[in-house]
Write a protein that holds these residues in place. Structure first.
Motif, PDB file in Angstrom:
ATOM      1  N   TYR A  58     -14.907 -30.517 -18.292  1.00 13.71           N
ATOM      2  CA  TYR A  58     -16.061 -31.162 -18.785  1.00 13.71           C
ATOM      3  C   TYR A  58     -16.460 -32.522 -17.867  1.00 13.71           C
ATOM      4  O   TYR A  58     -17.526 -32.822 -17.463  1.00 13.71           O
ATOM      5  CB  TYR A  58     -16.354 -31.131 -20.041  1.00 13.71           C
ATOM      6  CG  TYR A  58     -16.356 -29.777 -20.809  1.00 13.71           C
ATOM      7  CD1 TYR A  58     -17.640 -29.242 -20.155  1.00 13.71           C
ATOM      8  CD2 TYR A  58     -15.343 -29.244 -21.505  1.00 13.71           C
ATOM      9  CE1 TYR A  58     -17.788 -27.607 -20.904  1.00 13.71           C
ATOM     10  CE2 TYR A  58     -15.433 -28.007 -21.758  1.00 13.71           C
ATOM     11  CZ  TYR A  58     -16.613 -27.181 -21.743  1.00 13.71           C
ATOM     12  OH  TYR A  58     -16.387 -26.001 -22.068  1.00 13.71           O
ATOM     13  N   GLN A  79     -17.832 -31.701 -14.338  1.00  8.27           N
ATOM     14  CA  GLN A  79     -19.196 -31.092 -14.599  1.00  8.27           C
ATOM     15  C   GLN A  79     -20.062 -32.330 -14.597  1.00  8.27           C
ATOM     16  O   GLN A  79     -21.067 -32.447 -13.991  1.00  8.27           O
ATOM     17  CB  GLN A  79     -19.241 -30.116 -15.379  1.00  8.27           C
ATOM     18  CG  GLN A  79     -18.789 -28.869 -15.403  1.00  8.27           C
ATOM     19  CD  GLN A  79     -18.928 -27.761 -16.414  1.00  8.27           C
ATOM     20  OE1 GLN A  79     -19.602 -27.903 -17.335  1.00  8.27           O
ATOM     21  NE2 GLN A  79     -18.131 -26.644 -16.215  1.00  8.27           N
ATOM     22  N   ILE A 105     -24.704 -28.975 -20.046  1.00  8.88           N
ATOM     23  CA  ILE A 105     -23.713 -28.244 -19.895  1.00  8.88           C
ATOM     24  C   ILE A 105     -23.059 -27.754 -21.189  1.00  8.88           C
ATOM     25  O   ILE A 105     -22.765 -28.316 -22.316  1.00  8.88           O
ATOM     26  CB  ILE A 105     -22.502 -29.434 -19.481  1.00  8.88           C
ATOM     27  CG1 ILE A 105     -22.977 -30.052 -18.077  1.00  8.88           C
ATOM     28  CG2 ILE A 105     -21.155 -28.816 -19.192  1.00  8.88           C
ATOM     29  CD1 ILE A 105     -22.099 -31.200 -18.065  1.00  8.88           C
ATOM     30  N   VAL A 157     -20.741 -26.295 -24.046  1.00 12.85           N
ATOM     31  CA  VAL A 157     -19.200 -26.327 -24.338  1.00 12.85           C
ATOM     32  C   VAL A 157     -18.946 -25.169 -25.204  1.00 12.85           C
ATOM     33  O   VAL A 157     -17.612 -24.739 -25.000  1.00 12.85           O
ATOM     34  CB  VAL A 157     -19.217 -27.788 -25.164  1.00 12.85           C
ATOM     35  CG1 VAL A 157     -17.753 -27.851 -25.671  1.00 12.85           C
ATOM     36  CG2 VAL A 157     -19.625 -28.916 -24.639  1.00 12.85           C
ATOM     37  N   SER A 170     -23.574 -28.006 -26.754  1.00 11.18           N
ATOM     38  CA  SER A 170     -23.754 -28.464 -25.221  1.00 11.18           C
ATOM     39  C   SER A 170     -23.947 -29.904 -25.163  1.00 11.18           C
ATOM     40  O   SER A 170     -24.186 -30.689 -25.887  1.00 11.18           O
ATOM     41  CB  SER A 170     -24.844 -27.532 -24.736  1.00 11.18           C
ATOM     42  OG  SER A 170     -26.149 -28.093 -25.397  1.00 11.18           O
TER      43      SER A 170
END
Length: 108
Positions: A16, A19, A90, A92, A97
């Motif tokens: 993450y 990202q 994004i 998760v 998210s």
């Protein structure tokens, strides 16, 4: 057990974090394009739609997914304020998210 938990946390941060880092690179690219357009375009003789078109043209070369309705151009004579409203989500997990507001506002 602690080692396994640390490894899972490290993998989570790596996936993450990458990202999120890419999302902030998008913001930097958008900001750079807006600054280029402000510097290169004759603001006094170009319409708001023309300025928006120049931004979209330059962003189409990169890797960003900005739509025309996300760009606002406020023009008063030779002064311009350009606002690009951009956010990235994004995921998760199924119900969690990360939402990032990556909006850019620049003027001359």
């Amino acid at each position: 057990m602690t080692v396994l938990l640390s490894l899972v946390a490290l993998i989570f941060i790596a996936i993450y974090g990458m990202q999120i880092g890419l999302a902030f690179l998008d913001k930097r690219e958008i900001s750079s394009v807006v600054e280029q357009v402000i510097d290169e375009v004759d603001i006094g003789n170009t319409s708001s739609a023309g300025i928006k078109h120049e931004i979209l043209k330059k962003l189409s070369v990169g890797n960003t997914d900005i739509k025309a309705d996300a760009i606002e151009v406020e023009k008063m004579g030779n002064n311009v304020t350009i606002i690009v409203n951009h956010s990235k989500e994004i995921p998760v997990s199924e119900n969690i998210s990360i939402n990032l507001n990556l909006s850019v506002e620049k003027g001359n």
